[in-house]
Design a protein around this motif. Structure first.
Motif, PDB file in Angstrom:
ATOM      1  N   UNK A   1      54.488 -46.967  14.290  1.00 51.48           N
ATOM      2  CA  UNK A   1      55.618 -47.808  13.901  1.00 51.48           C
ATOM      3  C   UNK A   1      56.551 -48.091  15.068  1.00 51.48           C
ATOM      4  N   UNK A   2      56.444 -47.296  16.107  1.00 49.52           N
ATOM      5  CA  UNK A   2      57.362 -47.443  17.242  1.00 49.52           C
ATOM      6  C   UNK A   2      56.558 -47.408  18.540  1.00 49.52           C
ATOM      7  N   UNK A   3      56.753 -48.402  19.391  1.00 48.67           N
ATOM      8  CA  UNK A   3      55.975 -48.495  20.626  1.00 48.67           C
ATOM      9  C   UNK A   3      56.158 -47.280  21.520  1.00 48.67           C
ATOM     10  N   UNK A   4      57.356 -46.708  21.525  1.00 45.81           N
ATOM     11  CA  UNK A   4      57.610 -45.568  22.399  1.00 45.81           C
ATOM     12  C   UNK A   4      56.830 -44.321  21.986  1.00 45.81           C
ATOM     13  N   UNK A   5      56.265 -44.312  20.774  1.00 45.24           N
ATOM     14  CA  UNK A   5      55.502 -43.148  20.319  1.00 45.24           C
ATOM     15  C   UNK A   5      54.017 -43.248  20.650  1.00 45.24           C
ATOM     16  N   UNK A   6      53.580 -44.358  21.239  1.00 43.79           N
ATOM     17  CA  UNK A   6      52.157 -44.521  21.559  1.00 43.79           C
ATOM     18  C   UNK A   6      51.650 -43.413  22.469  1.00 43.79           C
ATOM     19  N   UNK A   7      52.430 -43.084  23.481  1.00 48.68           N
ATOM     20  CA  UNK A   7      51.974 -42.100  24.456  1.00 48.68           C
ATOM     21  C   UNK A   7      51.793 -40.718  23.823  1.00 48.68           C
ATOM     22  N   UNK A   8      52.567 -40.412  22.791  1.00 48.54           N
ATOM     23  CA  UNK A   8      52.456 -39.116  22.117  1.00 48.54           C
ATOM     24  C   UNK A   8      51.207 -39.021  21.250  1.00 48.54           C
ATOM     25  N   UNK A   9      50.645 -40.170  20.900  1.00 42.62           N
ATOM     26  CA  UNK A   9      49.471 -40.201  20.037  1.00 42.62           C
ATOM     27  C   UNK A   9      48.173 -40.399  20.811  1.00 42.62           C
ATOM     28  N   UNK A  10      48.259 -40.371  22.125  1.00 48.79           N
ATOM     29  CA  UNK A  10      47.082 -40.549  22.964  1.00 48.79           C
ATOM     30  C   UNK A  10      46.369 -39.203  23.091  1.00 48.79           C
ATOM     31  N   UNK A  11      45.460 -38.900  22.164  1.00 48.99           N
ATOM     32  CA  UNK A  11      44.811 -37.586  22.088  1.00 48.99           C
ATOM     33  C   UNK A  11      43.321 -37.635  22.433  1.00 48.99           C
ATOM     34  N   UNK A  12      42.597 -38.572  21.828  1.00 44.11           N
ATOM     35  CA  UNK A  12      41.154 -38.633  22.033  1.00 44.11           C
ATOM     36  C   UNK A  12      40.774 -39.100  23.428  1.00 44.11           C
ATOM     37  N   UNK A  13      39.591 -38.681  23.874  1.00 48.46           N
ATOM     38  CA  UNK A  13      39.125 -39.037  25.218  1.00 48.46           C
ATOM     39  C   UNK A  13      39.000 -40.542  25.411  1.00 48.46           C
ATOM     40  N   UNK A  14      38.652 -41.270  24.326  1.00 48.24           N
ATOM     41  CA  UNK A  14      38.412 -42.706  24.443  1.00 48.24           C
ATOM     42  C   UNK A  14      39.596 -43.545  23.954  1.00 48.24           C
ATOM     43  N   UNK A  15      40.691 -42.885  23.622  1.00 47.78           N
ATOM     44  CA  UNK A  15      41.850 -43.630  23.136  1.00 47.78           C
ATOM     45  C   UNK A  15      42.641 -44.218  24.308  1.00 47.78           C
ATOM     46  N   UNK A  16      43.170 -45.424  24.091  1.00 41.60           N
ATOM     47  CA  UNK A  16      43.969 -46.104  25.107  1.00 41.60           C
ATOM     48  C   UNK A  16      45.087 -46.882  24.423  1.00 41.60           C
ATOM     49  N   UNK A  17      46.095 -47.260  25.196  1.00 38.55           N
ATOM     50  CA  UNK A  17      47.029 -48.276  24.728  1.00 38.55           C
ATOM     51  C   UNK A  17      47.390 -49.167  25.900  1.00 38.55           C
ATOM     52  N   UNK A  18      47.826 -50.377  25.580  1.00 33.56           N
ATOM     53  CA  UNK A  18      48.118 -51.384  26.590  1.00 33.56           C
ATOM     54  C   UNK A  18      49.623 -51.515  26.751  1.00 33.56           C
ATOM     55  N   UNK A  19      50.071 -51.586  27.990  1.00 31.22           N
ATOM     56  CA  UNK A  19      51.502 -51.797  28.254  1.00 31.22           C
ATOM     57  C   UNK A  19      51.618 -52.601  29.547  1.00 31.22           C
ATOM     58  N   UNK A  20      52.668 -52.398  30.304  1.00 29.11           N
ATOM     59  CA  UNK A  20      52.886 -53.056  31.586  1.00 29.11           C
ATOM     60  C   UNK A  20      53.767 -52.146  32.445  1.00 29.11           C
ATOM     61  N   UNK A  21      54.096 -52.561  33.621  1.00 31.03           N
ATOM     62  CA  UNK A  21      54.863 -51.700  34.526  1.00 31.03           C
ATOM     63  C   UNK A  21      56.345 -51.628  34.188  1.00 31.03           C
ATOM     64  N   UNK A  22      56.777 -52.394  33.185  1.00 32.75           N
ATOM     65  CA  UNK A  22      58.156 -52.279  32.711  1.00 32.75           C
ATOM     66  C   UNK A  22      58.305 -51.081  31.772  1.00 32.75           C
ATOM     67  N   UNK A  23      57.164 -50.540  31.332  1.00 32.10           N
ATOM     68  CA  UNK A  23      57.148 -49.458  30.350  1.00 32.10           C
ATOM     69  C   UNK A  23      57.922 -48.247  30.859  1.00 32.10           C
ATOM     70  N   UNK A  24      58.737 -47.685  30.009  1.00 37.87           N
ATOM     71  CA  UNK A  24      59.597 -46.561  30.399  1.00 37.87           C
ATOM     72  C   UNK A  24      58.795 -45.380  30.933  1.00 37.87           C
TER      73      UNK A  24
END
Length: 311
Positions: A234-257
């Motif tokens: 529900x919140x973009x800032x929580x994506x990094x906390x949910x990156x658990x699996x070896x094949x999981x990814x998310x897309x962002x950019x260099x503006x990302x905190x």
């Protein structure tokens, strides 16, 4: 029989439809359902005893009565918003304050902090007040004039919003894929969208980030595959906390905190491009807002010699 029981919400719904000439786009902008807006307009017409719109070539156009009411109500809302600005003075605000919104996932050192500092050095009699929030919340606050200028990512913006706001590119960055160090792609030098075929994507909800998943689907489609969705947050800032699996990814950019966090691997996606946008209403005539926008442009030109910052 005409009723005077008309709410401010109905007025806002009507003015938004009048601006966008489309109920579904107005509903999207207002973060509500199309049926809610349609029912509100129908009830408004019933209470007023007149038709406000006529449909021509898939667009809604104001009737003569609708045009007169629209003009009057816009003027009335301006008085209401002036009252809001005056009320801010009693709560410690400033009548020469620029209210700025920034994404809660954005690195403040890349644009907003330098921009507000530059502005206040150039125009010391003006002040800035910065709030960070989700993209959809910033849009709503910009619409309701609680914010004057917002800074957001281009792929989170719908084209139709250009009918209401002015959008300027202030910085550019390639898109980036974040992954676990255990991901087989972690040691690959160059990453393309095609390389992500076997990955599982963490994405945001359509309500909070309506254009994020379509952006991913569009890029994957060009390479002939449909992205597999692993988690929807529900919140973009929580994506990094949910990156658990070896094949999981998310897309962002260099503006990302969190971009560059050493606990993860960050890979630039070849031939990709993201933009940081500055957005403000076309009908915001506050002089301090005009000066803030000009100040941002001047700051970028002073730093880079170009109209945008390139990361």
């Amino acid at each position: 029989m005409m009723s005077h029981n008309i709410s401010l919400q109905q007025v806002r719904y009507f003015l938004t439809v009048a601006d966008l000439q489309n109920v579904s786009q107005a509903a999207e902008y207002l973060h509500t359902s199309q049926s809610t807006v349609s029912k509100s307009i129908a009830l408004l017409e019933k209470n007023l005893g007149v038709s406000l719109f006529r449909r021509e070539k898939k667009k809604l156009h104001l009737t003569e009565a609708g045009e007169r009411i629209c003009k009057k109500w816009k003027e009335g809302l301006n008085y209401i918003y002036q009252g809001i600005d005056e009320a801010r003075l009693f709560s410690g605000g400033n009548e020469t304050t620029v209210y700025v919104g920034v994404l809660d996932t954005h690195n403040p050192n890349l644009m907003v902090l330098p921009a507000t500092t530059f502005f206040q050095k150039r125009f010391p009699k003006y002040e800035t007040f910065v709030e960070n929030a989700r993209g959809c919340d910033m849009s709503r606050n910009l619409y309701h004039r609680k914010l004057d200028v917002i800074s957001r990512i281009q792929y989170d913006i719908s084209e139709w919003q250009k009918d209401v706001v002015i959008q300027e590119i202030v910085a550019q960055s390639p898109l980036v894929v974040c992954m676990s160090k255990r991901n087989p792609l972690a040691h690959k030098k160059n990453i393309s969208w095609a390389d992500l075929r076997n990955c599982r994507f963490i994405v945001g909800t359509s309500y909070r980030m309506p254009y994020y998943l379509p952006m991913i689907e569009r890029n994957c489609s060009r390479e002939g595959f449909v992205p597999v969705i692993s988690k929807v947050v529900d919140c973009a800032s929580s994506m990094i906390y949910n990156l658990k699996g070896d094949m999981e990814v998310f897309i962002c950019d260099k503006f990302w905190r969190d971009y560059g966090n050493e606990g993860y691997v960050w890979k630039t996606i070849k031939n990709s491009q993201g933009w940081l946008m500055m957005e403000y209403r076309k009908d915001n005539y506050k002089p301090e807002v005009e000066k803030f926008v000009e100040s941002v442009r001047d700051m970028i030109m002073n730093q880079t010699g170009e109209p945008v910052i390139k990361l």
